[in-house]
Design an enzyme around this catalytic site. Structure first.
Site, PDB file in Angstrom:
ATOM      1  N   GLY A 369      31.278  -2.982  -7.960  1.00  0.00           N
ATOM      2  CA  GLY A 369      30.760  -3.503  -6.697  1.00  0.00           C
ATOM      3  C   GLY A 369      29.667  -2.617  -6.163  1.00  0.00           C
ATOM      4  N   LYS A 389      38.792   2.345  -5.629  1.00  0.00           N
ATOM      5  CA  LYS A 389      37.326   2.266  -5.697  1.00  0.00           C
ATOM      6  C   LYS A 389      36.774   3.678  -5.775  1.00  0.00           C
ATOM      7  CE  LYS A 389      36.296  -2.088  -3.379  1.00  0.00           C
ATOM      8  NZ  LYS A 389      35.510  -2.709  -2.308  1.00  0.00           N
ATOM      9  N   ASP A 486      27.621  -8.995   2.846  1.00  0.00           N
ATOM     10  CA  ASP A 486      27.697  -9.299   1.408  1.00  0.00           C
ATOM     11  C   ASP A 486      28.880 -10.225   1.125  1.00  0.00           C
ATOM     12  OD1 ASP A 486      26.717  -9.205  -1.154  1.00  0.00           O
ATOM     13  OD2 ASP A 486      27.805  -7.399  -1.711  1.00  0.00           O
TER      14      ASP A 486
END
Length: 684
Positions: A369, A389, A486
């Protein structure tokens, strides 16, 4: 700073000082040379990765490695500027670079757009996707400065491309000065094989040569020869790098090795010291004896040390004070952050997360991402699964990361991917989220029926409601309004019950409810960006509403925001396509054919019209997310949608700078998917 590091710093300063005192002035710059036979992780210390680029298994990827068509761009740049021009001798260096690259695609019919090697005055070169090769910003066509060799795999007629397999020299424009067809030498850029390229510029001959081969040895004959003097374009310091892009394709661009060197500068020499006296004023002196020379040397050395000693001490003292204050401030910020989120998400140790992800092994990668790479983590002690992440911007923006995370950590909503914890350790920025067993919406929505179960209509309606609910919360119910920026199907996760969970706040921005729209560089994903956001770069809640509308149309139609029409190979915009059917009175024809009519026609029509109302080109006509939620749960009347799509217009209330007024804004059209600016560097 550790004592060892401080000692190293002092020794380095001592060496620099002694070198400065003892060496004569140099007139010529040094040549530059580097060689990456592969790209192990330590190589990132000398490289900057921008956009969608990444490092994996010792290979640089410039665009997303995906089996579904996407539009993206990425750049890799060597960190240190390269000097090509010696002003005193008026000499321009020659240069030579060699690199091995590969262009491939999981779908033989899905290629474009190619890659480029470039020399640029800045180290943040990242352009738009599509035909712009990640090299040119489509909204500022007159402001691009570069020297590049393009390896193009798609015909872009507005750039005068001769074929979908060509090499060309570009200077400040993607209209090549000269091109050549690699197939003349039997080289197909899109064959999926490793290709080695040699680019040589010989300043004495004013000639640039490009060689290509499947082999590792240099061919005798160049593919492309251009008679050109680059000295005018290389008078500033330049950064070397690669860029690549795709537009609705699965083309993959990899760099396996890279070497570069400059040569041709004159040898270093002492600067001349001309005398401004007449011949009659110069008296002849006897030869200087050795003892007198040594005496002068001692006096000069003593004088130099007498001046430099105190100055050196002051520099070291100031540097030590700066380092101490900076370290104290960093510790204070981190402590304040820990205190602020203590009652919320927990702090994980780096060792714990590394063990849970098997050392961040490639087999645990769930996806990539804007923030970085996402890994699946198994915590043996608790028997739980999470998603971790790992930021690809580990060494920058730590303060901003901590400040923003402290607010995002407070967000609580059933349709958010919940943050479990965080880790700031060993130069890493790590976030731990709930694991979503059904993955992302785009994977489930577009997978082949044979590979899994089709996303049913009740689940699709539930996803639309859940996403509207969480956006209402972010826009109107938080203490500080959150603009996501986004929203797309790949950032919407599905839990075990197919409930929508919005995630990936890598591009999110926080603002008070009474603040003016956020002004920033355009960021996001092509196909989901509102027209006024492309024009002005101002993110508001209405730009999120537009992205939501596109997602809703995807859910109803089972089509991507931008797809290539199999019949004529033209790119088709989803919003335009649905609006066209609506103008004909056949909007129900846009429904996903794979559903085979297993839906209530009235519900489908209402959802399609709601998607169009949210994706209205005029931001003032879009409903708020609260109104959208009320319509979905039958608490408000649907918004009337005109049969003909409104023409593109912008509000005059948005502030315009002089730069806005003279920009290439006329090139931006709603039906043209290529003109999409991209973010220079994505940060959390």
């Amino acid at each position: 700073m550790a004592p060892r590091n401080l000692r190293s710093l002092l020794l380095s300063l001592s060496f620099i000082l002694s070198t400065f005192l003892s060496c004569p002035d140099l007139a010529s710059p040094a040549s530059t040379s580097f060689n990456f036979t592969s790209f192990p992780s330590p190589a990132l210390r000398n490289l900057t990765l921008l956009g969608d680029s990444y490092l994996r298994s010792g290979v640089l990827g410039l665009t997303r490695d995906t089996d579904v068509p996407s539009s993206c761009s990425g750049s890799v740049i060597y960190d240190r500027p390269i000097e090509f021009f010696d002003q005193e001798s008026n000499t321009t260096a020659s240069f030579s670079t060699t690199f091995a690259f590969l262009i491939d695609s999981v779908n033989p019919a899905s290629f474009g757009d190619g890659l480029a090697f470039f020399l640029s005055p800045g180290n943040e070169t990242l352009g738009s996707p599509g035909g712009y090769l990640g090299l040119v910003n489509s909204s500022q066509l007159t402001k691009n400065t570069f020297v590049a060799v393009e390896f193009d795999t798609r015909v872009d007629s507005h750039f005068g491309d001769p074929s979908e397999n060509h090499v060309g020299l570009d200077i400040d424009s993607l209209v090549s000065i000269k091109t050549a067809d690699p197939m003349v030498q039997g080289v197909d850029l899109k064959c999926g094989k490793l290709i080695t390229a040699w680019i040589d510029y010989k300043n004495d001959q004013k000639k640039l040569l490009v060689f290509l081969s499947y082999q590792s040895f240099k061919p005798q004959d160049p593919l492309l020869t251009v008679d050109i003097d680059l000295s005018e374009y290389l008078k500033q310091m330049r950064y070397a790098g690669f860029s690549a892009s795709t537009e609705g394709s699965t083309e993959l661009h990899l760099i396996q090795s890279w070497s570069f060197q400059t040569f041709g500068f004159l040898p270093a020499r002492p600067k001349s010291r001309p005398h401004n006296v007449s011949d009659s004023s110069v008296t002849n002196k006897p030869p200087i004896s050795v003892p007198e020379s040594e005496s002068k040397l001692h006096r000069r050395l003593g004088l130099g040390l007498g001046i430099a000693g105190p100055a050196f001490f002051c520099v070291v003292l100031a540097l030590f004070g700066y380092i101490t204050v900076k370290k104290w401030r960093d510790i204070k910020i981190e402590k304040n952050f820990k205190a602020e989120v203590f009652a919320g998400p927990r702090e994980f140790s780096y060792k714990e997360l590394k063990m849970a992800t098997k050392g961040f092994h490639a087999s645990r990668i769930l996806g990539h991402g804007a923030f970085g790479t996402v890994y699946k983590a198994f915590f043996i002690s608790s028997g739980t699964i999470a998603a971790v992440k790992r930021s690809k911007h580990s060494h920058e923006g730590k303060t901003e990361f901590l400040a923003e995370l402290s607010i995002i950590a407070r967000l609580r909503h059933k349709n958010l991917v919940q943050l479990q914890g965080w880790c700031v350790e060993k130069g890493e920025l790590l976030l731990v989220y709930d694991f979503m067993p059904n993955g992302s919406l785009d994977n489930l929505l577009y997978q082949e029926v044979e590979q899994g179960s089709l996303l049913k209509w009740p689940h699709r309606l539930n996803i639309a409601v859940g996403l509207a609910s969480v956006l209402t919360y972010l826009h109107q119910e938080c203490e500080q309004q959150v603009i996501h920026r986004d929203i797309k199907t790949s950032n919407i996760m599905l839990d075990g019950n197919f409930n929508a969970r919005l995630g990936d706040f890598g591009l999110a921005r926080l603002m008070d409810h009474d603040e003016s729209p956020v002004s920033t560089l355009t960021a996001g994903t092509m196909g989901y960006l509102a027209p006024e956001y492309l024009q002005y770069g101002k993110a508001t809640e209405k730009t999120d509403v537009f992205s939501y509308g596109v997602v809703i149309l995807e859910v109803a139609c089972g089509r991507r925001p931008i797809e290539r029409d199999p019949a004529d190979q033209k790119m088709v915009n989803l919003v335009d396509w649905v609006w066209g059917l609506h103008s004909q009175g056949n909007i129900i024809e846009a429904a996903d054919k794979r559903l085979s009519g297993t839906f209530k026609e009235e519900e489908m029509r209402n959802l399609l019209l709601l998607g169009l109302s949210c994706a209205n080109p005029d931001s003032a006509e879009r409903p708020s997310m609260r109104r959208v939620l009320q319509i979905l749960i039958s608490e408000a009347e649907p918004v009337l949608v005109p049969r003909m799509k409104p023409s593109l217009s912008f509000s005059s209330s948005l502030p315009l700078s002089l730069e806005d007024l003279v920009s290439d804004s006329d090139d931006i059209k709603w039906s043209c998917p290529r003109n999409v600016p991209n973010q220079s560097r994505l940060k959390c």
